[in-house]
Design a protein around this motif. Structure first.
Motif, PDB file in Angstrom:
ATOM      1  N   LYS A 731     106.000   8.786 129.559  1.00  0.00           N
ATOM      2  CA  LYS A 731     106.273   8.290 128.205  1.00  0.00           C
ATOM      3  C   LYS A 731     106.967   9.335 127.355  1.00  0.00           C
ATOM      4  O   LYS A 731     106.785   9.381 126.148  1.00  0.00           O
ATOM      5  CB  LYS A 731     104.972   7.829 127.523  1.00  0.00           C
ATOM      6  CG  LYS A 731     104.207   6.795 128.306  1.00  0.00           C
ATOM      7  CD  LYS A 731     105.028   5.560 128.558  1.00  0.00           C
ATOM      8  CE  LYS A 731     104.265   4.556 129.388  1.00  0.00           C
ATOM      9  NZ  LYS A 731     105.060   3.361 129.723  1.00  0.00           N
ATOM     10  N   GLY A 732     107.772  10.171 127.995  1.00  0.00           N
ATOM     11  CA  GLY A 732     108.543  11.140 127.238  1.00  0.00           C
ATOM     12  C   GLY A 732     109.814  10.524 126.679  1.00  0.00           C
ATOM     13  O   GLY A 732     110.211   9.414 127.026  1.00  0.00           O
ATOM     14  N   LEU A 733     110.460  11.269 125.795  1.00  0.00           N
ATOM     15  CA  LEU A 733     111.687  10.809 125.158  1.00  0.00           C
ATOM     16  C   LEU A 733     112.870  11.101 126.065  1.00  0.00           C
ATOM     17  O   LEU A 733     112.924  12.138 126.720  1.00  0.00           O
ATOM     18  CB  LEU A 733     111.862  11.522 123.817  1.00  0.00           C
ATOM     19  CG  LEU A 733     113.142  11.206 123.029  1.00  0.00           C
ATOM     20  CD1 LEU A 733     113.162   9.748 122.589  1.00  0.00           C
ATOM     21  CD2 LEU A 733     113.254  12.132 121.835  1.00  0.00           C
ATOM     22  N   THR A 734     113.835  10.176 126.119  1.00  0.00           N
ATOM     23  CA  THR A 734     115.054  10.371 126.892  1.00  0.00           C
ATOM     24  C   THR A 734     116.246  10.326 125.954  1.00  0.00           C
ATOM     25  O   THR A 734     116.438   9.335 125.242  1.00  0.00           O
ATOM     26  CB  THR A 734     115.214   9.290 127.974  1.00  0.00           C
ATOM     27  OG1 THR A 734     114.097   9.347 128.859  1.00  0.00           O
ATOM     28  CG2 THR A 734     116.486   9.514 128.773  1.00  0.00           C
ATOM     29  N   ILE A 735     117.014  11.382 125.936  1.00  0.00           N
ATOM     30  CA  ILE A 735     118.240  11.453 125.147  1.00  0.00           C
ATOM     31  C   ILE A 735     119.405  11.534 126.125  1.00  0.00           C
ATOM     32  O   ILE A 735     119.443  12.419 126.979  1.00  0.00           O
ATOM     33  CB  ILE A 735     118.244  12.677 124.208  1.00  0.00           C
ATOM     34  CG1 ILE A 735     117.014  12.649 123.293  1.00  0.00           C
ATOM     35  CG2 ILE A 735     119.522  12.746 123.408  1.00  0.00           C
ATOM     36  CD1 ILE A 735     116.882  13.876 122.422  1.00  0.00           C
ATOM     37  N   VAL A 736     120.319  10.587 126.019  1.00  0.00           N
ATOM     38  CA  VAL A 736     121.463  10.537 126.915  1.00  0.00           C
ATOM     39  C   VAL A 736     122.723  10.753 126.103  1.00  0.00           C
ATOM     40  O   VAL A 736     122.923  10.126 125.059  1.00  0.00           O
ATOM     41  CB  VAL A 736     121.536   9.186 127.659  1.00  0.00           C
ATOM     42  CG1 VAL A 736     122.782   9.140 128.534  1.00  0.00           C
ATOM     43  CG2 VAL A 736     120.297   8.995 128.505  1.00  0.00           C
ATOM     44  N   GLY A 737     123.578  11.649 126.563  1.00  0.00           N
ATOM     45  CA  GLY A 737     124.801  11.917 125.835  1.00  0.00           C
ATOM     46  C   GLY A 737     125.890  12.382 126.767  1.00  0.00           C
ATOM     47  O   GLY A 737     125.707  12.505 127.975  1.00  0.00           O
ATOM     48  N   SER A 738     127.051  12.608 126.186  1.00  0.00           N
ATOM     49  CA  SER A 738     128.189  13.110 126.944  1.00  0.00           C
ATOM     50  C   SER A 738     128.976  14.048 126.037  1.00  0.00           C
ATOM     51  O   SER A 738     128.785  14.055 124.812  1.00  0.00           O
ATOM     52  CB  SER A 738     129.070  11.963 127.428  1.00  0.00           C
ATOM     53  OG  SER A 738     130.120  12.449 128.235  1.00  0.00           O
ATOM     54  N   VAL A 739     129.846  14.810 126.635  1.00  0.00           N
ATOM     55  CA  VAL A 739     130.629  15.800 125.899  1.00  0.00           C
ATOM     56  C   VAL A 739     132.096  15.397 125.972  1.00  0.00           C
ATOM     57  O   VAL A 739     132.631  15.152 127.054  1.00  0.00           O
ATOM     58  CB  VAL A 739     130.436  17.211 126.483  1.00  0.00           C
ATOM     59  CG1 VAL A 739     131.317  18.212 125.763  1.00  0.00           C
ATOM     60  CG2 VAL A 739     128.969  17.621 126.381  1.00  0.00           C
ATOM     61  N   VAL A 740     132.712  15.288 124.826  1.00  0.00           N
ATOM     62  CA  VAL A 740     134.146  15.010 124.733  1.00  0.00           C
ATOM     63  C   VAL A 740     134.794  16.209 124.066  1.00  0.00           C
ATOM     64  O   VAL A 740     134.463  16.542 122.926  1.00  0.00           O
ATOM     65  CB  VAL A 740     134.419  13.718 123.945  1.00  0.00           C
ATOM     66  CG1 VAL A 740     135.919  13.497 123.796  1.00  0.00           C
ATOM     67  CG2 VAL A 740     133.762  12.536 124.632  1.00  0.00           C
ATOM     68  N   GLN A 741     135.686  16.859 124.753  1.00  0.00           N
ATOM     69  CA  GLN A 741     136.340  18.038 124.214  1.00  0.00           C
ATOM     70  C   GLN A 741     137.669  17.643 123.570  1.00  0.00           C
ATOM     71  O   GLN A 741     138.302  16.673 123.973  1.00  0.00           O
ATOM     72  CB  GLN A 741     136.599  19.051 125.332  1.00  0.00           C
ATOM     73  CG  GLN A 741     135.315  19.622 125.918  1.00  0.00           C
ATOM     74  CD  GLN A 741     135.594  20.655 126.981  1.00  0.00           C
ATOM     75  OE1 GLN A 741     136.714  20.761 127.458  1.00  0.00           O
ATOM     76  NE2 GLN A 741     134.580  21.429 127.338  1.00  0.00           N
ATOM     77  N   GLY A 742     138.037  18.396 122.567  1.00  0.00           N
ATOM     78  CA  GLY A 742     139.296  18.137 121.893  1.00  0.00           C
ATOM     79  C   GLY A 742     139.138  18.116 120.393  1.00  0.00           C
ATOM     80  O   GLY A 742     138.064  18.385 119.841  1.00  0.00           O
ATOM     81  N   ASN A 743     140.220  17.759 119.691  1.00  0.00           N
ATOM     82  CA  ASN A 743     140.211  17.647 118.238  1.00  0.00           C
ATOM     83  C   ASN A 743     139.468  16.386 117.826  1.00  0.00           C
ATOM     84  O   ASN A 743     139.663  15.319 118.405  1.00  0.00           O
ATOM     85  CB  ASN A 743     141.654  17.614 117.723  1.00  0.00           C
ATOM     86  CG  ASN A 743     141.692  17.605 116.208  1.00  0.00           C
ATOM     87  OD1 ASN A 743     141.577  16.535 115.602  1.00  0.00           O
ATOM     88  ND2 ASN A 743     141.851  18.770 115.608  1.00  0.00           N
ATOM     89  N   PHE A 744     138.609  16.516 116.802  1.00  0.00           N
ATOM     90  CA  PHE A 744     137.778  15.386 116.411  1.00  0.00           C
ATOM     91  C   PHE A 744     138.614  14.197 115.950  1.00  0.00           C
ATOM     92  O   PHE A 744     138.348  13.049 116.305  1.00  0.00           O
ATOM     93  CB  PHE A 744     136.801  15.818 115.314  1.00  0.00           C
ATOM     94  CG  PHE A 744     135.937  14.702 114.825  1.00  0.00           C
ATOM     95  CD1 PHE A 744     136.231  14.016 113.652  1.00  0.00           C
ATOM     96  CD2 PHE A 744     134.811  14.313 115.540  1.00  0.00           C
ATOM     97  CE1 PHE A 744     135.429  12.985 113.212  1.00  0.00           C
ATOM     98  CE2 PHE A 744     134.001  13.289 115.093  1.00  0.00           C
ATOM     99  CZ  PHE A 744     134.320  12.614 113.927  1.00  0.00           C
ATOM    100  N   LEU A 745     139.630  14.452 115.138  1.00  0.00           N
ATOM    101  CA  LEU A 745     140.444  13.346 114.627  1.00  0.00           C
ATOM    102  C   LEU A 745     141.189  12.647 115.756  1.00  0.00           C
ATOM    103  O   LEU A 745     141.304  11.417 115.773  1.00  0.00           O
ATOM    104  CB  LEU A 745     141.426  13.872 113.581  1.00  0.00           C
ATOM    105  CG  LEU A 745     140.791  14.431 112.305  1.00  0.00           C
ATOM    106  CD1 LEU A 745     141.873  14.961 111.382  1.00  0.00           C
ATOM    107  CD2 LEU A 745     139.965  13.367 111.604  1.00  0.00           C
TER     108      LEU A 745
END
Length: 1067
Positions: A731-745
């Motif tokens: 019953k732990g928390l799961t955080i799923v994400g990804s990394v996108v490199q580059g200029n934010f705009l």
């Protein structure tokens, strides 16, 4: 031979690294085509998980697990061949046989909680369910109320309402016993009993508050038992011993209370001296006191059976329908015939002024009503049960009368009221509940003796529940028997005035009333001694926890540990109960404290059940959070039913203690349920969490999954999410994400699309997209993500230095999806060295998921030549039993053997390959392009031939699209290589393998043979991941050893602990 690849990314706070490549070169070493630059290359496809754990001080596993210096000097005798892969870390990760040798007595096991490290028993526990739990519970439950007040309760409330009172109280204690059994079997409960269970389940604030209330309840219980013993002594055994007398009958009650105070204080002092001299004397007398209780109860049943044909002779004298005090006159008649002369009787003289009978002035009620005599014990076959079915509550001073007898209502003289049996207190249903409830307490006797039990996790539930069942049946049958055998006015006569000052329950006993009188006296004295023995130890346990500063002095005692100062305070508080001098007033007080304790036992079980923490694995299975809430509600209801003002006072005392402990800031982390609830709550609860690592019992996987997305922003490795969902049964928390490199705009659209893709995976997760290469997430302790290559030796060293745990599953694409079900098979754990219990906990978490639920768990460990494999298997089974984990146990013996030619040849080829790679010296960019080409080609072949995963997409890069750029440096390097080729080749051919590498390869080959032989058909294999060599010169060979170790296995989980315990046997 197929070539595998390794996909890994690693983050230490701010940086992700992804830097390794390889390609295929040279036909001579085509099976060993690896390049090396700073780190080793890999022939396995792995997914890497990191467990984040923080700590302070010494981050090693607990010291009892460490190998001793003596054993370190001997390790070369048998580690050289069979465990060479692990030999450099055996000082912090001891072999399993070393660990199991310390598990013969469970109290020698280090639990990761400092407060238990010194809890060691001087002698091995050997008490079973009968002597250790059942009989002590009977002795503590049966007591003064059964012999002195149960008949009076039946008379006042009637059989129906008396049964309701018994059922309410016994149901409350039964539900509490179920909750207590779940907590007590969720690990080892050391000294402290109920206080330990509540404090370690609900935290120091609740534990301190309820612990003190339980202590006060136990202390007042000793006062109640002493008052009961003195009442028996002064009223039924030696009435002449009374010190205070009064000529005025109206003041007899106050004189009796003063006598109770004097004799009660003397008795309390004597008992305190006995306890101070030695508890062993109290324990030796316990069997005698218990025998008195059992004999007394048997005599009641024997008398009830005998009353069917021969009821005992106890006549009651009635004036009209009023009950007379029988010991104040000799003959139940107004006149007596002495020869031929009719003379006034003693009864006449009590109601009339002395003189001529015809002209005497007499009480009006006496003159107008007749004197009759009825049977006090009609017997079981008399049908008196119909008259006693309903209650007859009375006000204080009201005279006991019998309905159905003819009576003329006339006003009698007030000075003659002492001749009638009257009620000494006003009665009601709620009052009777408060008075009876102490007779249902005492259910904690088994849990308090857990250290003396042979198998506490089996004995405590069975013994406690059987004891409650037995006592409940005795109480229910006693209510029915009393109402069926004894006249109603006698039942309502609390002190037996109508039956010549005999104990009412004694009038029914066989063969003599003295059996009950003497038996009840000794049983109450014994119960008082037991309470006076237990209360100081409970206070000492609270004081030693140092959660209430002003109680610190009571944690000290004699040199042998006896709580001298706590005994003194207990005697002073018990003296307050003695000064009250009324059993009926003391009983509701201790009912409040016991009910509050039982309330929080039920609350603790309910909280732990609803939280479903990984450590919550009770062996007692017959519990439910709904039963715990029902028991908690009944405790609260009984508190206010018994006495609402006492309930408010008790809750106020507990509330003040709670706020005091909270204000003082109790710096204790016991892995309690309230902390676990805080860990599972939202932002407000997270802000309340203390700084520092969570307790071992509250450890659960907090997953941070960084997914790799392809060019189309699709999840490249979706089985990561399915495995994460299967693993987070804690019953732990799961955080799923990804990394996108580059200029934010420029990348804003990609960020939104990627977030939608991650959120649409269908897993119960919190999703986010990270735009940057640096991050600092504090909530996770379990890091999981994939990139192209792994700098494995460097990564393992970093995780070890940072006290992170590392888990590397081989071939994550072959792991089952959430829609698959394994209906058979096993999860095999190869426990070679101990590194925190991660190998035990991970299969347990996986088995909570429906995919792995039907897989059985098997645990293998390795025995060396000097190890006793039979004893190892026995100790390992005991350890798993205390962990509440069901698994098959097997010890594999690995005998010393000569190093094979295959091992020597493979080591030689490995070192030749490494030497060749150092000579080639390709640039980083060139190795990256060539390695990508080999990886993509290999992925197509392997994924197409062995496995089809519809969730993965493999990008095919045609060979003609990969170009090599020839630069000046490249041309010069090639020219040098051609010039040095003959010399390099001769150097490779003359190379001799390093002996340490040969030993490591021998260990890998031998372990692989054993593992494949035993676990080739297992659904999943877990084994310890060996650490890289301390000398960084051997890094290039590290992954070759891992390859050899896991050859021939489809799903393998290499596990490396983070330097702290994640599983415990304690509750």
């Amino acid at each position: 031979m197929p070539v595998y690849h390794l996909d890994v990314a690693l983050s230490f706070g701010v940086t992700f690294t992804c830097s390794l490549q390889f390609s295929r070169h040279d036909l001579l070493f085509q099976n060993f085509t690896y390049y090396y630059q700073h780190v080793a290359f890999v022939r396995l496809k792995f997914t890497v998980f990191f467990f984040y754990s923080t700590g302070h001080g010494n981050h090693k596993e607990d010291s009892p697990f460490l190998s001793s210096p003596d054993s370190a000097s001997k390790k070369n005798d048998f580690y050289d061949r069979n465990l060479a892969l692990f030999e450099e870390e055996l000082d912090i990760r001891p072999k399993v046989s070393s660990l199991l040798s310390r598990l013969v007595n469970y109290t020698n096991i280090t639990q990761g909680a400092k407060e238990h490290e010194e809890e060691e028993s001087a002698e091995s526990p050997n008490m079973g369910t009968l002597m250790g739990v059942y009989l002590p519970c009977l002795q503590n439950i049966f007591g003064v109320i059964l012999f002195l007040r149960l008949t009076w309760i039946v008379g006042m409330a009637g059989i129906i309402q008396s049964l309701l009172i018994v059922l309410m109280c016994c149901s409350c204690t039964m539900l509490t016993a179920i909750s207590m059994s779940a907590i007590a079997t969720n690990g080892v409960v050391p000294a402290g009993g109920a206080y330990f269970m509540i404090s370690r389940s609900l935290g120091p604030e609740f534990g301190g508050a309820v612990g003190l209330c339980f202590y006060l309840g136990t202390t007042f219980a000793s006062a109640m038992y002493i008052l009961g013993a003195i009442e028996i002594f002064l009223k039924y055994l030696v009435p002449q011993a009374a010190i205070f007398h009064t000529a005025d009958s109206q003041s007899s009650d106050s004189a009796m209370l003063n006598n109770m105070r004097v004799y009660g204080s003397i008795c309390l002092s004597l008992m305190a001296v006995v306890v101070f001299v030695g508890v062993k004397y109290v324990n030796k007398l316990a069997s005698l006191f218990l025998a008195c209780v059992i004999i007394s109860i048997v005599s009641i049943y024997a008398g009830a059976i005998k009353s069917i044909s021969h009821p005992p002779e106890f006549p009651i004298c009635m004036l009209g329908n009023r009950t007379l005090v029988r010991d104040l006159f000799d003959v139940c008649a107004k006149t007596v015939v002495n020869g031929n002369i009719t003379e006034p009787s003693q009864l006449w003289e009590r109601f009339c002024v002395p003189g001529n009978m015809s002209s005497a002035q007499c009480d009006d009620y006496f003159i107008q009503n007749n004197v009759t005599e009825i049977q006090g014990i009609p017997g079981l076959s008399s049908g008196i049960i119909r008259d006693n079915m309903w209650g007859d509550y009375m006000m204080k001073g009201e005279i006991l009368d019998k309905a159905g007898l003819q009576s003329v209502d006339a006003h009698g003289a007030a000075e003659n009221l002492y001749m009638y049996v009257s009620a000494d207190i006003a009665t009601s249903f709620t009052l009777l509940v408060g008075i009876f409830f102490p007779s249902a307490t005492g259910i904690m006797a088994g849990s308090n003796r857990s250290g003396d039990l042979r198998d506490a996790q089996k004995s405590i539930p069975v013994g406690t529940i059987l004891a409650i069942t037995t006592t409940s049946l005795v109480y229910i049958s006693s209510v029915v028997l009393f109402g069926s055998c004894i006249e109603g006015v006698v039942l309502r006569d609390k002190f037996g005035d109508a039956v010549r000052k005999n104990l009412v329950v004694g009038t029914l006993s066989w063969p003599s009333p003295w059996v009950i009188v003497i038996g009840s006296f000794f049983s109450t004295v014994g119960a008082g001694l037991q309470s006076l023995t237990g209360a100081p130890r409970l206070l000492q346990a609270i004081a030693k926890d140092n959660i209430i500063p002003f109680l610190r002095v009571f944690g000290h005692g004699k040199t042998n540990g006896e709580p001298t100062w706590a005994l003194l305070l207990t005697a002073l508080i018990a003296e307050l109960g003695i000064l009250i001098a009324s059993l009926d007033m003391v009983a509701p007080i201790l009912s409040m404290f016991f009910l509050m304790c039982y309330l929080f036992v039920n609350l603790a079980c309910a909280v732990q059940t609803l939280l479903r923490t990984p450590n919550w694995r009770p062996r007692f299975r017959y519990y439910h959070w709904a039963l715990s809430f029902l028991g908690m509600s009944m405790c609260l209801a009984l508190m206010f039913i018994s006495s609402w003002y006492y309930a408010i006072v008790a809750m106020g005392i507990a509330g003040m203690i709670y706020k005091y402990i909270e204000y003082q800031g109790a710096e204790k982390e016991w892995g309690d349920g309230i902390r676990g609830l805080s860990l599972s709550a939202a932002r407000y609860a997270l802000l309340r969490l203390e700084v520092g690592p969570p307790h071992t019992k509250n450890w659960r996987p907090q997953l941070l999954v960084l997914l790799k997305l392809d060019e189309d922003l699709h999840v490249k490795y979706p089985r990561m999410l399915t495995f994460a969902s299967q693993l987070k049964a804690g019953k732990g928390l799961t955080i799923v994400g990804s990394v996108v490199q580059g200029n934010f705009l420029d990348s804003f659209g990609e960020l939104q699309a990627a977030e939608q893709v991650i959120a649409g995976t269908g897993q119960p997760i919190y999703c986010t997209v990270l735009y940057c290469t640096g991050m600092n997430v504090k909530i996770h302790n379990f890091l999981m993500y994939i990139t192209l290559w792994l700098q494995t030796p460097y990564t393992v060293r970093c995780t070890t230095a940072a006290h992170l745990a590392l888990m590397v599953p081989k071939n994550v694409s072959f792991y089952p999806s959430n829609h698959e079900r394994f209906t058979d098979g096993s999860i095999d754990v190869w426990w070679i060295v101990h590194d925190g219990g991660m190998l035990m906990l991970l299969p347990f978490l996986l088995k909570q998921h429906k995919v792995w639920r039907k897989c059985k768990m098997r645990i293998f460990t390795v025995a060396q030549m000097d190890d006793n494999s039979i004893q190892m298997k026995k100790d390992l089974a005991t350890f798993l039993y205390q962990l509440r984990i069901e698994a098959e146990v097997e010890v594999v013996e690995m005998h010393d053997s000569d190093i094979s030619a295959y091992t020597y040849e493979r080591t030689l080829m490995m070192e030749q390959r490494s030497q060749m790679l150092r000579q080639m010296r390709l640039s980083s960019a060139e190795r990256q392009r060539e390695a990508q080409l080999v990886k993509d080609r290999h992925s197509l072949v392997r994924m197409g031939s062995l496995y089809s995963d519809e969730e993965e997409e493999v990008v095919d890069i045609p060979p003609d699209k990969v170009h090599m750029t020839w630069t000046r440096e490249r041309c010069e390097a090639e020219r040098r290589n051609r010039n040095n080729a003959p010399e390099n080749f001769r150097e490779l051919m003359s190379l001799k393998p390093d002996q340490s590498n040969v030993r490591r390869m021998h260990t890998a080959v031998k372990l692989n043979e054993v593992i494949v032989n035993r676990s080739h058909d297992a659904r999943l294999v877990l084994l310890n991941m060996p650490g890289p060599p301390r000398n960084t010169d051997g890094d290039e060979n590290y992954m070759e050893f891992l390859e050899v170790l896991t050859e021939g296995l489809e799903r393998v989980l290499l596990v490396r602990g983070g330097g702290r315990e994640v599983i415990t046997i304690y509750s």
